[in-house]
Design an enzyme around this catalytic site. Structure first.
Site, short mmCIF file in Angstrom:
data_model
loop_
_atom_site.label_atom_id
_atom_site.label_comp_id
_atom_site.label_asym_id
_atom_site.label_seq_id
_atom_site.Cartn_x
_atom_site.Cartn_y
_atom_site.Cartn_z
N GLU A 109 9.14 60.50 27.04
CA GLU A 109 8.89 59.23 26.35
C GLU A 109 9.20 59.36 24.85
O GLU A 109 9.08 60.45 24.28
CB GLU A 109 7.42 58.83 26.50
CG GLU A 109 7.08 58.42 27.93
CD GLU A 109 5.61 58.07 28.10
OE1 GLU A 109 5.34 57.11 28.82
OE2 GLU A 109 4.74 58.75 27.52
N CYS A 353 -0.93 58.65 19.42
CA CYS A 353 -1.03 60.10 19.41
C CYS A 353 -1.87 60.61 20.59
O CYS A 353 -2.97 60.11 20.82
CB CYS A 353 -1.72 60.57 18.13
SG CYS A 353 -0.59 60.66 16.80
#
Ligand code: SF4
Length: 359
Positions: A109, A353
């Protein structure tokens, strides 16, 4: 019934790309040498490099100023394989997450983030992956839960930028996606040289950040790389007792060794280091932790990014309240440290994150 055609196509694809060089992974000088071996004039390297790295073409046919014969010759000797886009998700805040399939069927990704910069200059940042999965096993990270499959090639890293560059003007890169970049150092450094190249994407070297969980020998190597990118350390705890609980790397390279390597890095490069600190409720968000962090980083040329954690793992790691975040940050600022709270983006599409899991 299982879809056997997919495996068959993949096997064909792998066979096809096995014996040829990935043109997206070649620096201009390398390309020049290979083209010279094919009896081509030196200026051809400039043309091909421009098409590949600046124009991000998806096929040889798009290189319209090259003869058909030359395009056929190139196709016979090099691969030009864009990533296959499997899914694009758009967050409420505009962040976009891309799921790519690589030529061997593995999934990675990348995340595209948009910021209003100073003086209304817009920043568009791509968060890149460098490995399929990750072996480092950080407790708060969804990628770490996947285990490790393989390193990405320089071409696969560069392709994450190239395949989006025709739609977006990307002017910042953070090597903070799936994987530990410093475990894939040769390909990561090569991708930086390619993406920074004036005749390619021309992304400024100080607009490129490499993030590591704290691999000391590789930090020492980076200090000698001669490239002035920004180094970011995922610190996330102010002492060994806490850090051992969430970052297995700390058992191999304890915090004092890591900080010593950072001081040496700054002495050799003259550059400031960014320290990332994910703030986790009732774990590392106390005033005592803030005090230890301030002591640890005292006298270091550092920027500290405080990241209130994105919940994963059925709420095992929880986000502190806004008040606790402010208290933590104010304490560090009062001690004279350069601190910012990093704005969370893309959490509703699992693009923030610690949330990337190749889904
Ligand atoms: S935080 Fe980074 S180094 Fe740690 S497991 Fe996740 S991807 Fe790997």
């Amino acid at each position: 019934m299982p879809d056997c055609t997919k495996n068959f196509n993949l096997a064909q694809q792998k066979e096809k790309i096995k014996y040829k060089l990935d043109v997206r992974a070649l620096e201009k000088e390398e390309l020049g040498r290979f083209l010279a071996n094919l009896q081509e004039k030196p200026y051809r390297a400039n043309q091909v490099f421009h098409w590949v790295q600046a124009r991000a073409v998806q096929s040889w046919q798009q290189m319209t100023n090259l003869s058909v014969t030359l395009r056929e010759k190139l196709a016979a000797n090099f691969n030009l394989v864009p990533l296959k886009l499997m899914k694009e998700q758009v967050s409420r805040d505009g962040t976009r997450k891309y799921l790519w399939e690589l030529a061997d069927g593995e999934l990675i990704e990348s995340v595209l983030l948009f910021h209003e910069g100073d003086y209304t200059r817009k920043r568009t940042t791509l968060c890149l992956s460098t490995q399929v999965g990750c072996p480092m096993g950080c407790g708060f990270c969804a990628t770490g839960k996947l285990g490790f499959k393989r390193n990405l090639t320089a071409g696969e890293i560069v392709s994450q930028v190239l395949d989006l560059s025709t739609q977006f003007k990307i002017n910042n890169l953070v090597y903070m996606g799936m994987g530990e970049p410093l475990l894939n150092l040769p390909d990561v450094l090569k991708s930086i040289k390619l993406l920074n190249h004036k005749e390619g994407q021309n992304i400024g070297i100080r607009r490129i950040t490499i993030s590591t969980c704290g691999l000391v020998p590789q930090i020492e190597q980076l200090a000698l790389s001669g490239l002035d990118f920004v180094l970011a350390i995922s610190l996330h705890a102010p002492n060994n007792e806490l850090r051992n609980q969430i970052m297995p790397v700390n058992r191999q390279y304890p915090i004092e060794e890591l900080i010593r390597a950072c001081r040496d890095y700054i002495a050799k490069t003259g550059q400031r280091i960014t320290f990332e600190y994910a703030l986790i409720k009732d774990f590392n968000d106390s005033l005592q932790s803030a005090k230890e962090l301030a002591q640890l980083l005292q006298g270091i040329k550092a920027n500290i990014n405080i990241i209130p954690i994105n919940s994963i793992n059925q709420g095992l790691y929880r986000r502190p309240s806004a008040q606790v975040v402010r208290r933590f940050v104010s304490f560090l600022q009062e001690k004279g440290l350069a601190v910012v709270i990093r704005e969370e983006k893309g959490s509703d599409i699992a693009g923030a994150c610690g949330q990337l899991a190749g889904r």
